[in-house]
Design an enzyme around this catalytic site. Structure first.
Site, PDB file in Angstrom:
ATOM      1  N   LYS A   1      38.842  35.545  27.937  1.00  0.00           N
ATOM      2  CA  LYS A   1      38.161  36.275  27.083  1.00  0.00           C
ATOM      3  C   LYS A   1      37.908  35.644  25.805  1.00  0.00           C
ATOM      4  CE  LYS A   1      39.937  40.560  27.295  1.00  0.00           C
ATOM      5  NZ  LYS A   1      40.973  41.266  27.266  1.00  0.00           N
TER       6      LYS A   1
ATOM      7  N   ARG B   1      44.383  41.151  21.773  1.00  0.00           N
ATOM      8  CA  ARG B   1      43.829  41.127  23.227  1.00  0.00           C
ATOM      9  C   ARG B   1      44.534  39.802  23.817  1.00  0.00           C
ATOM     10  NH1 ARG B   1      37.465  41.359  22.478  1.00  0.00           N
ATOM     11  NH2 ARG B   1      37.640  42.495  24.216  1.00  0.00           N
TER      12      ARG B   1
ATOM     13  N   GLY C   1      47.833  42.904  35.108  1.00  0.00           N
ATOM     14  CA  GLY C   1      49.185  42.433  35.008  1.00  0.00           C
ATOM     15  C   GLY C   1      49.603  41.951  33.547  1.00  0.00           C
TER      16      GLY C   1
ATOM     17  N   MET D   1      49.142  41.684  29.331  1.00  0.00           N
ATOM     18  CA  MET D   1      49.433  42.699  28.449  1.00  0.00           C
ATOM     19  C   MET D   1      48.006  43.442  27.946  1.00  0.00           C
ATOM     20  SD  MET D   1      50.945  42.706  24.505  1.00  0.00           S
ATOM     21  CE  MET D   1      49.685  43.005  23.860  1.00  0.00           C
TER      22      MET D   1
ATOM     23  N   ARG E   1      31.092  38.895  30.592  1.00  0.00           N
ATOM     24  CA  ARG E   1      31.375  37.999  31.694  1.00  0.00           C
ATOM     25  C   ARG E   1      30.535  38.313  32.677  1.00  0.00           C
ATOM     26  NH1 ARG E   1      36.655  41.598  32.351  1.00  0.00           N
ATOM     27  NH2 ARG E   1      35.691  43.523  32.492  1.00  0.00           N
TER      28      ARG E   1
ATOM     29  N   HIS F   1      37.030  52.354  37.437  1.00  0.00           N
ATOM     30  CA  HIS F   1      37.888  51.519  38.283  1.00  0.00           C
ATOM     31  C   HIS F   1      37.457  51.442  39.778  1.00  0.00           C
ATOM     32  CE1 HIS F   1      41.412  50.403  40.679  1.00  0.00           C
ATOM     33  NE2 HIS F   1      41.433  49.017  39.730  1.00  0.00           N
TER      34      HIS F   1
ATOM     35  N   SER G   1      22.878  21.784  74.756  1.00  0.00           N
ATOM     36  CA  SER G   1      23.078  22.905  73.930  1.00  0.00           C
ATOM     37  C   SER G   1      24.614  23.054  74.204  1.00  0.00           C
ATOM     38  CB  SER G   1      22.033  24.146  74.487  1.00  0.00           C
ATOM     39  OG  SER G   1      22.822  25.059  73.663  1.00  0.00           O
TER      40      SER G   1
ATOM     41  N   CYS H   1      24.741  27.136  71.145  1.00  0.00           N
ATOM     42  CA  CYS H   1      24.287  28.476  71.292  1.00  0.00           C
ATOM     43  C   CYS H   1      25.445  29.328  71.494  1.00  0.00           C
ATOM     44  CB  CYS H   1      23.516  28.592  72.627  1.00  0.00           C
ATOM     45  SG  CYS H   1      24.449  27.893  74.070  1.00  0.00           S
TER      46      CYS H   1
ATOM     47  N   TYR I   1      19.255  22.359  65.696  1.00  0.00           N
ATOM     48  CA  TYR I   1      19.283  23.698  65.464  1.00  0.00           C
ATOM     49  C   TYR I   1      20.687  24.547  65.596  1.00  0.00           C
ATOM     50  CZ  TYR I   1      18.860  24.499  70.422  1.00  0.00           C
ATOM     51  OH  TYR I   1      19.311  24.678  71.594  1.00  0.00           O
TER      52      TYR I   1
HETATM   53  P1  ADP Z   1      40.667  44.603  28.822  1.00  0.00           P
HETATM   54  O1  ADP Z   1      40.753  43.224  29.171  1.00  0.00           O
HETATM   55  O2  ADP Z   1      41.630  45.581  29.576  1.00  0.00           O
HETATM   56  O3  ADP Z   1      39.088  45.066  29.101  1.00  0.00           O
HETATM   57  P2  ADP Z   1      40.139  44.189  25.912  1.00  0.00           P
HETATM   58  O4  ADP Z   1      40.850  43.275  25.050  1.00  0.00           O
HETATM   59  O5  ADP Z   1      38.790  43.921  26.537  1.00  0.00           O
HETATM   60  O6  ADP Z   1      40.873  44.603  27.226  1.00  0.00           O
HETATM   61  O7  ADP Z   1      40.059  45.470  25.257  1.00  0.00           O
HETATM   62  C1  ADP Z   1      40.157  46.762  25.726  1.00  0.00           C
HETATM   63  C2  ADP Z   1      39.222  47.884  24.867  1.00  0.00           C
HETATM   64  O8  ADP Z   1      39.401  47.619  23.435  1.00  0.00           O
HETATM   65  C3  ADP Z   1      37.854  47.364  25.179  1.00  0.00           C
HETATM   66  O9  ADP Z   1      36.923  48.678  25.361  1.00  0.00           O
HETATM   67  C4  ADP Z   1      37.321  46.562  24.046  1.00  0.00           C
HETATM   68  O10 ADP Z   1      36.052  46.805  24.031  1.00  0.00           O
HETATM   69  C5  ADP Z   1      38.141  47.232  22.904  1.00  0.00           C
HETATM   70  N1  ADP Z   1      38.364  46.349  21.691  1.00  0.00           N
HETATM   71  C6  ADP Z   1      38.819  45.262  21.768  1.00  0.00           C
HETATM   72  N2  ADP Z   1      38.927  44.719  20.601  1.00  0.00           N
HETATM   73  C7  ADP Z   1      38.339  45.371  19.720  1.00  0.00           C
HETATM   74  C8  ADP Z   1      38.119  45.145  18.499  1.00  0.00           C
HETATM   75  N3  ADP Z   1      38.233  44.356  17.710  1.00  0.00           N
HETATM   76  N4  ADP Z   1      37.080  46.299  18.100  1.00  0.00           N
HETATM   77  C9  ADP Z   1      36.766  47.392  18.493  1.00  0.00           C
HETATM   78  N5  ADP Z   1      37.290  47.584  19.963  1.00  0.00           N
HETATM   79  C10 ADP Z   1      37.790  46.520  20.583  1.00  0.00           C
HETATM   80 MG    MG Z   2      37.759  43.992  28.280  1.00  0.00          MG
END
Ligand code: ADP
Ligand code: MG
Ligand code: MG
Length: 914
Positions: A49, A119, A128, A130, A363, A485, A804, A872, A892
């Site tokens: 990220k 994040r 898993g 945070m 991504r 999801h 073959s 074959c 082939y």
């Molecule tokens: P995940 O890995 O679960 O996607 P994220 O870190 O990407 O977690 O964030 C969860 C949500 O919070 C996402 O919708 C993301 O776009 C939003 N978000 C994260 N950081 C910010 C920020 N600085 N301002 C506004 N929204 C945010």
């Molecule tokens: Mg995200």
């Protein structure tokens, strides 16, 4: 204890070169340089990220400013027994000052407060870890001043209550339920359904109550010190690396445990500042079809993951074009920028704050097989990638999926008429699935493992459900959209999925699905069409896919053909197979099994009579004459369908008893006739047949009188087949169609077997050609399906123009394992226990069988350099085995017509990967 005294000089040096634990989003160049330009190392240091945020910043995409604490800091923290490494926190504070400057706001400042998100993000995205905390840095005083600053009390307390809950659940481990229950009770009391309908006072009250819940659950007040909040959040991210869920996931996904996670601290942008703001997720192209058009969902006046959480029904991104054309315009522009930068379709998270668009994550987007093909082709046509890359981006698995069966339109129409269409949802992941309803993941997994086709039915799915989803043939949910999801996971794994079928009442507790007065119970059959979003009760018939409509795949494979060196032939026994093989791109028939023609209903009695007659007798001749007519037509049809392409015909292969009726059945019949006593002639016939079957009985028929052994013992049978081949060929040539038959002798062990068969074949061929005045260019060769034949391949090559490899039998005879007896029993157990790396009948065993193949190719070509060599066996359509065939220098591979497209792609991959 002696304290080590560090000389002053050394100490100052240490500070000078002090390790950097923290980087700003715009410092990507520095990081990259310090890591020798390796992006992989950048990802490892900053996490997936984080590195994405750095990279987007560099590409000029609007990203809220922020900083990243490295994965190294996480590892040091964990190794230190839970202490931040030296200097780390100072570096965070220092970097935060820079972020404040960029954002024009200050953290913990009442006048103009900066809020941040915290994040997590490891090198590989992994559940898993945070969860994100948003709006961090608020307290009671700051909230009040924000109300003055923004003039939007509702927004401020919406943000504050989110912080209390998120911080509570993510950092302090408080369950979501008490918060959610309270929120629901407020909504009920106000008589409203959705969060947006609550006003400023409501949110203020909710925030206050949330703090009370927090105190009760955490045993302490919600911290009013923003720096303390930040410190606790960072620690929580670090610790989550060693949380149970994270460790389990890493074990399952084979991710090393020493990577650590990074922490991203980022300026908040707010999608919940009224109707000019919003948040969403989008793909730069349609992840189901591949169409080049923004695809996704957004919600106005919402924050973070509201879109995916299914709290309100999101709006498709196309709505943004109407709602806010200026922002949409920005979006299209950024999407194209991102695609050019990453040279791939992107999956992005964004937030609009008062009309300004911000990107929060990007991504490579997960996609269906169909989308993968179209995106690869169109990106090559747009010259974003080249054709080699386009071909390499599509996996053989993609092709297999794309050519999966679909529902029969007629059967669907009939089912609709009968009222079996019970609902329609979002067509989230294409494909036709039929299975029994299972209302939870564990049951879905249990049934799936027991080889029962399952449709997993849930209101919505969570990460904990994935094991069940993977074991299911289809997925059905009543809530959530194309980015929920369920949808994302289903597309990733190619499981057909319909989600958000709102009309369906899914009652997980009572394990029923109701719609109107119809009830579907657990175990009842459902049909789910992930391509259209339709859901049916009962089974809908499926039909084979239509290759000719797959224009993108056809284009991609035409590029693949220019890269591959291996030819791709098909195993085809009937003209209809041969035609399909050609449509799928086969360049010849690598195996035409003549015995299949013998099994047809009207022919079997003649075949049986022929077998029962004595070799060389008049009766034998008479029956062979009859068979000749049939065989002539068979070959004529196949040669015509292949229109000048080589056709390799294997002379009769299986043991004769396979054509005879079952001995026990005959015995029963004879007993019956004897009892009745009124049909003596019939009884004699049956007894004779029984006798004949007894005479043909072998202890090991697979190693008995079969293949060339039979052809040698029954030369008239061989002659009949050869005559049919050449008469058909000559006739077609007269009609102006070139024919290239290659006649293949099976189950050979000794070169003399090939020699004697060759003499016979040549004699008959010459006879026919002389009689018809046509010259047919043909070859004679042998199968290599016994280890001895492979070992003496040089001698075999003296009489063979081609080899073959019949790898089904070659695997059986090399291993000394009878496939039919082993696969259902110990073989799969062997594989599961890791005794064998894989089932050698599926993936060619390179070490053993492959060794024999390489040996035979080498020895054969030494004697006859132009020797044509192919495979074959069923391995000829299996991607790993195809890669081996490429390396072994085969000419082939030949496989079932349906696998020809996969083989074309796999052969190109083998060539491109070298
Ligand atoms: P995940 O890995 O679960 O996607 P994220 O870190 O990407 O977690 O964030 C969860 C949500 O919070 C996402 O919708 C993301 O776009 C939003 N978000 C994260 N950081 C910010 C920020 N600085 N301002 C506004 N929204 C945010
Ligand atoms: Mg995200
Ligand atoms: Mg999330």
């Amino acid at each position: 204890m002696a304290v080590a005294v560090v000389p002053p000089k050394k100490r100052s040096q240490q500070t000078l070169v002090s390790k950097r634990w923290v980087f700003l989003f715009d410092e990507v160049e520095q990081v990259e340089e310090s890591l020798g330009g390796s992006w992989d190392k950048v990802r490892a240091l900053l996490g997936g990220k984080g590195s994405g945020l750095f990279d987007m910043t560099r590409a000029g995409v609007p990203v809220p400013p922020g900083l990243t604490i490295t994965t190294e800091a996480c590892n040091a923290y964990l190794a230190n027994g839970g202490k931040f490494p030296e200097n780390m926190w100072d570096q965070v504070l220092e970097a935060l000052k820079e972020v404040e400057k960029k954002a024009g706001k200050k953290f913990n400042d009442v006048e103009n407060p900066l809020l941040v998100s915290v994040r997590s993000g490891a090198k590989f995205s992994m559940p898993g870890m945070m969860d994100t905390v948003l709006n961090l840095g608020m307290n009671d005083t700051i909230a009040e001043s924000m109300v003055k600053l923004t003039g939007d009390e509702r927004f401020v307390y919406d943000a504050y209550r989110r912080l209390v809950q998120m911080f509570g659940s993510v950092v302090m481990g408080i369950a979501d339920e008490p918060f959610e229950e309270y929120l629901t009770s407020v909504k009920r009391a106000r008589g409203v359904k959705s969060d947006v309908e609550l006003n400023a006072d409501d949110w203020k009250e909710i925030t206050a109550e949330f703090k009370i819940i927090y105190r009760a659950e955490a045993g302490e007040e919600f911290s009013q010190d923003p720096y303390h909040q930040l410190e606790l959040a960072v620690e929580a991210v670090f610790k989550s690396w060693n949380g149970k869920r994270a460790i389990d996931y890493r074990n399952a996904a084979n991710i090393p445990h020493d990577l650590g996670t990074a922490v991203n601290i980022q300026t908040m942008v707010f999608g919940n500042m009224g109707e000019g703001s919003g948040t969403g997720v989008a793909f730069t192209r349609n992840p189901a079809t591949g169409e080049k058009k923004l695809f996704g969902d957004f919600l106005m006046n919402a924050q973070g993951e509201d879109v995916v959480a299914g709290i309100r029904t999101p709006v498709p991104i196309a709505g943004l074009e109407k709602e806010n054309p200026a922002v949409y315009e920005q979006f299209v522009d950024i999407a194209s920028k991102l695609e050019h930068h990453y040279r791939n379709m992107q999956d992005v998270e964004f937030t609009i704050e008062r009309g300004k668009l911000w990107m929060l994550q990007t991504r490579d987007g997960k996609r269906t097989a169909r989308a993968a093909v179209r995106i690869a082709v169109e990106m090559a046509q747009e010259e974003v990638i080249n054709r080699e890359e386009a071909v390499l981006r599509v996996t053989p698995q993609n092709v297999i999926q794309l050519l999966h069966p679909q529902f029969d339109d007629l059967a669907k129409a009939a089912a609709k008429k009968n009222g079996r269409l019970i609902g329609t949802g979002v067509n989230a992941s294409p494909g036709a699935a039929v299975g029994v309803a299972a209302f939870d993941a564990d049951l879905a997994e249990k049934w799936g493992k027991a080889k029962r086709a399952v449709i997993m039915v849930r209101p919505e799915t969570k990460p904990d459900d994935v094991h069940g989803m993977l074991a299911s043939s289809g997925i059905l949910t009543s809530h959530g959209g194309a980015t929920s999801h369920a949808a994302v996971v289903a597309r990733q794994f190619g499981v057909p999925c319909v989600c958000g079928a709102e009309a369906l009442n899914i009652d997980v507790r009572n394990r029923v699905l109701t719609v109107g007065d119809l009830t579907v119970r657990e175990g009842d059959t459902l049909s789910v069409d992930g391509s259209t979003g339709e859901v049916f009760v009962g089974e809908i018939e499926r039909i084979e896919p239509n290759f000719s409509k797959e224009t993108y795949l056809i284009k991609l494979l035409s590029w693949a053909d220019t890269f591959r060196r291996l030819g791709v032939y098909a195993n085809a026994d009937y003209p209809v197979d041969a035609r399909r093989a050609r449509e799928y791109g086969a360049e010849g028939v690598g195996l035409c099994r003549t015995e299949h023609m013998f099994f047809q209903e009207e022919r079997l009695p003649i075949v049986q009579a022929m077998i029962l007659s004595e070799a060389g007798s008049e009766e034998e001749t008479r029956n062979l004459e009859k068979l000749l007519v049939f065989q002539h037509d068979d070959f004529y049809g196949i040669f015509k369908a292949m229109d000048g392409q080589p056709v390799i015909i294997r002379l009769l292969d299986p043991p004769l008893h396979e054509f005879m009726p079952d001995h026990e059945q005959l015995a029963l019949r004879a007993a019956g006739l004897r009892l009745m006593g009124d049909r003596p002639n019939e009884l004699t016939r049956v007894e004779e047949l029984m006798h004949a079957v007894e005479g043909l009985k072998e202890f090991n028929p697979m190693l008995g009188l079969r293949g060339c052994r039979l052809g040698i013992e029954r030369p008239a049978l061989t002659a009949m087949q050869v005559r049919a081949i050449f008469e058909a060929a000559c006739q077609l040539q007269k009609e102006g169609i070139q024919v290239h038959p290659e006649i293949m002798v099976a189950v050979t062990n000794h070169e003399n077997e090939v020699k004697i068969m060759r003499e016979l074949i040549e004699k008959v061929a010459t006879e026919v050609m002389t009689r018809t005045g046509e010259t047919v260019v043909y070859k004679i060769g042998t199968m290599i399906e016994l280890p001895r034949a492979a070992i003496i391949a040089d001698k075999m090559a003296e009489y063979s123009e081609f080899f073959s490899f019949g790898t089904n039998d070659l695997t059986q005879t090399t291993y000394g394992i009878s496939r039919d007896d082993a696969e259902g029993k110990f073989l799969l157990d062997y594989v599961e226990r890791g005794l064998l790396p894989s089932n050698p009948f599926q993936i060619l065993d390179e070490e053993g069988v492959g060794y024999l193949i390489k040996l035979a190719v080498e020895r054969g070509r030494k004697v006859r350099p132009e020797l044509e060599v192919g495979i074959c066996g069923e391995h000829g359509g299996e991607p790993n085995s195809i890669a081996f065939c490429h390396r072994a220098g085969l000419n082939y591979v030949s496989c079932s017509p349906f696998r020809v497209p996969v083989a074309r792609l796999a052969a190109a991959h083998a060539a491109l990967k070298g």
